[in-house]
Design an enzyme around this catalytic site. Structure first.
Site, short mmCIF file in Angstrom:
data_model
loop_
_atom_site.label_atom_id
_atom_site.label_comp_id
_atom_site.label_asym_id
_atom_site.label_seq_id
_atom_site.Cartn_x
_atom_site.Cartn_y
_atom_site.Cartn_z
N ARG A 118 82.59 67.97 46.83
CA ARG A 118 83.82 68.21 47.61
C ARG A 118 84.24 69.67 47.57
NH1 ARG A 118 89.80 67.28 46.88
NH2 ARG A 118 90.60 66.54 48.90
N ILE A 129 92.45 68.73 54.34
CA ILE A 129 91.41 67.82 53.85
C ILE A 129 92.16 66.71 53.11
CG2 ILE A 129 91.07 69.25 51.76
CD1 ILE A 129 88.19 68.24 51.67
N SER A 130 91.95 65.48 53.54
CA SER A 130 92.69 64.35 52.98
C SER A 130 92.41 64.18 51.50
CB SER A 130 92.33 63.05 53.72
OG SER A 130 92.75 63.09 55.06
N GLN A 131 93.38 63.62 50.79
CA GLN A 131 93.14 63.38 49.37
C GLN A 131 92.07 62.31 49.23
OE1 GLN A 131 97.45 61.94 49.07
NE2 GLN A 131 96.49 60.99 47.29
#
Length: 218
Positions: free
Chosen positions: A40, A67-69
C-alpha cells in the site's frame, strides 16, 4: 516521488494491518489474503506516509481525492463476494489500491476515473507494480456499456443516487456495492439484480466518500 522498495519493515506493518482488519471483522479471509500481498505504501507519492500507510486511515492523494482507509476497501470487497474470473466495473480508480485488491483476487477489472491528473498518475503506478487493469478516463455515471454486462460493480465515491445506466450494465444475479447519499456521509448499499429485473437492496451503515462526478460537475 513514488516508492519502489517493499522492505521487511513494510511487510511486517502489512501483516499488522491484516491482523487489525481481521479483529475488526470487516473482511473475508480471501480479501485479507489479497491485502496482505499489496504494498500500500507504493500508492503514495511521499515517504512521509511510510509510517502511516498500514494504519487504518484514509489520505489525500491529489486532485481533491483520497485513498480509502483499508477497512473500507476490505468491507466493500467482501460485500461483492468476488470470485476468480469475475468481470468487475470499478467507478473511481482513485489511487488504484482498490483496483489492485480486485486484481489480486483474480477479477478482470474495468476501471473508470474522472480526474485526468489522477488517471495519468495511477495508470503509471499500476503498470509499475505489474497490475493489469483496463483503465479509462471518463464519466462513471455512464459506466462502460461497450464491455457490459458486468458480474459485479463497485463504486468508490459517494453517489447522490443509484445510476440507472450502471444497473443496466449489471448481469442478472450480479451485485453492485455503492455508497449512496448527498453531503458528507453516505449509506453503503449492496444491490443485487434479480431475474425479473427488480433490485434487492441492503444497507450497511454510514461511510464518507468524495463525491461522484459527471461531465456537468467537472
Amino acid at each position: 516521488m513514488f516508492q519502489t522498495e517493499d522492505t521487511y519493515k513494510h511487510q511486517g506493518m502489512r501483516k499488522g494491518l491484516v491482523n487489525l482488519l481481521r479483529e475488526k471483522e470487516v473482511a473475508s479471509e480471501e480479501v485479507l489474503s489479497a491485502i496482505g500481498k499489496i504494498p500500500r505504501h507504493m500508492f503514495f507519492d511521499s515517504v512521509f506516509h511510510n509510517n502511516f500507510a498500514y494504519e487504518d486511515l484514509a489520505f489525500p492523494i491529489g486532485a481533491g481525492q483520497t485513498i480509502s482507509q483499508p477497512s473500507t476497501v476490505a468491507f466493500q470487497s467482501t460485500l461483492l463476494s468476488i470470485k476468480k474470473g469475475d468481470k468487475i466495473l470499478e467507478i473511481g480508480t482513485g489511487s488504484g489500491y482498490q483496483t489492485a485488491v480486485l486484481l489480486e483476487m483474480g477479477a478482470k477489472v474495468y476501471s473508470i476515473e474522472r480526474q485526468r491528473e489522477l488517471f495519468n498518475t495511477t495508470k503509471k503506478v499500476l503498470q509499475r507494480l505489474s497490475y493489469r487493469a483496463n483503465l479509462y478516463f471518463g464519466d462513471g455515471f455512464e459506466g462502460k456499456p461497450t464491455f457490459a454486462p458486468f458480474d459485479k460493480i463497485i463504486v468508490t465515491c459517494g453517489a447522490p443516487f443509484i445510476p440507472p445506466k450502471l444497473v443496466e450494465q449489471l448481469v442478472v444475479g450480479g451485485k453492485m456495492v455503492i455508497p449512496v447519499g448527498e453531503g458528507k456521509t453516505q449509506v453503503m448499499k449492496l444491490i443485487e439484480k434479480l431475474d425479473n429485473g427488480d433490485l434487492n437492496e441492503e444497507s450497511f451503515g454510514n461511510f464518507s466518500f468524495v463525491p461522484m462526478l459527471n461531465d456537468r460537475q467537472y
